[in-house]
Design a protein around this motif. Structure first.
Motif: not given
Length: 318
Positions: A133, A135, A145, A147, A152
């Motif tokens: 994570k 952010y 973000s 990712e 995910v």
């Protein structure tokens, strides 16, 4: 060696020796005593020799078996830690905020037994990211973000954290050591690695043409598994020697209206949890051994609060 045949041969050779030319006659008492006196000793000698030769043969055979060799690779010492220093924050740029986390460090002293033939074994560190994570918050506007889509979406349990060149290894300097046979003695060496984060985060919204600082916070939470591994370079036979779990958590609060140098403040947790060297090894997921690595697979998204998400930086490799 056929021991029964040797004893049979010894029996009759001694009969001939005791009473030459008289094979059809019963040997005399004295000759019989000589024969009976010598036979057990000679048989015992043969048995002893046979046992020694057989034992030597077994030892040699076992030492050459791959399973026995794999189990003979010894880890004399393994250490894992995260530095006690705090994350440092750099506000010297008017475009980006930079921060540097403490280092995760792992080292191991390994002993590889003598290698027969021309086999080659490489010992070193393989690392994978299990959870991420990352952010960057921009107040009420939304957040950016970083990712890993396949992670995910649950398509893979972990993704390689290789340097992107020496798959599946984390690196190829201090991180690995290769031992090539034939070797006559044990080979002892140390392999080590370290990892930390040193990113840049834009003060302004990443999809905006404005340079107005809007960054209000950074949240980062990543988990990794690191394996100490030995791999036969010809057969790809893989031996997991140790498994380490570690995690890096980060919270930074930012007041973008303040002057540079006064905006960002580190929040708890200030100190990181120390890594765990597991008592029982965990298997390596296939996705942790192949391309792409985390750096090539990650994508930067802009996620506004009331609009669809936008891809800011696509992955280098899918």
């Amino acid at each position: 060696m056929d021991i029964a045949k040797e004893i049979y041969h010894l029996n009759y050779s001694h009969r001939d020796e005791v009473s030459p030319g008289r094979a059809l006659q019963r040997p005399g008492r004295r000759n019989a005593q000589v024969f009976m006196r010598r036979r057990p000793q000679d048989c015992l000698s043969l048995l002893e020799i046979a046992l020694v030769l057989n034992t030597m043969g077994c030892i040699h055979s076992l030492s050459c078996k791959p399973k026995v060799f794999r189990e003979s690779i010894a880890v004399l010492d393994v250490k894992a830690s995260i530095d006690s220093t705090l994350t440092s924050i750099d506000e010297s740029s008017s475009v980006v905020l930079r921060y540097r986390t403490p280092h995760f460090r792992a080292s191991a002293q390994v002993l590889v037994p003598p290698i027969a033939g021309k086999d080659s074994w490489r010992v070193g560190w393989i690392q994978a990211c299990n959870h991420m994570k990352f952010y960057n918050h921009y107040g009420d506007l939304g957040m950016s973000s970083w990712e890993l889509p396949d992670l995910v979406n649950g398509k893979i349990p972990a993704i390689s954290d290789s340097d992107g060149v020496n798959y599946p290894w984390y690196g190829n300097t201090t991180e690995t050591c290769t031992v090539t046979g034939p070797t006559k003695r044990d080979t002892k060496f140390t392999v080590s690695m370290n990892d930390n984060f040193y990113p840049s985060v834009t003060w302004a919204v990443p999809v905006s043409d404005s340079n107005v600082p809007m960054l209000t916070g950074i949240h980062r939470d990543q988990s990794f598994t690191t394996w100490l591994v030995a791999i036969n370079m010809a057969s790809d036979d893989l031996v997991i020697l140790h498994t380490i779990k570690w995690r890096m958590k980060l919270e930074i609060e930012i007041k973008p209206t303040l002057p540079l140098g006064q905006r960002a403040k580190l929040q708890e947790p200030f100190a990181q949890e120390q890594p765990q060297v597991l008592d029982k090894n965990e298997p390596i997921p296939p996705s942790a051994l192949v391309k792409p690595n985390a750096n090539d697979a990650q994508v930067l998204m802009w996620r506004p609060k009331n609009k669809p998400a936008v891809v800011v930086i696509p992955p280098k490799r899918r």
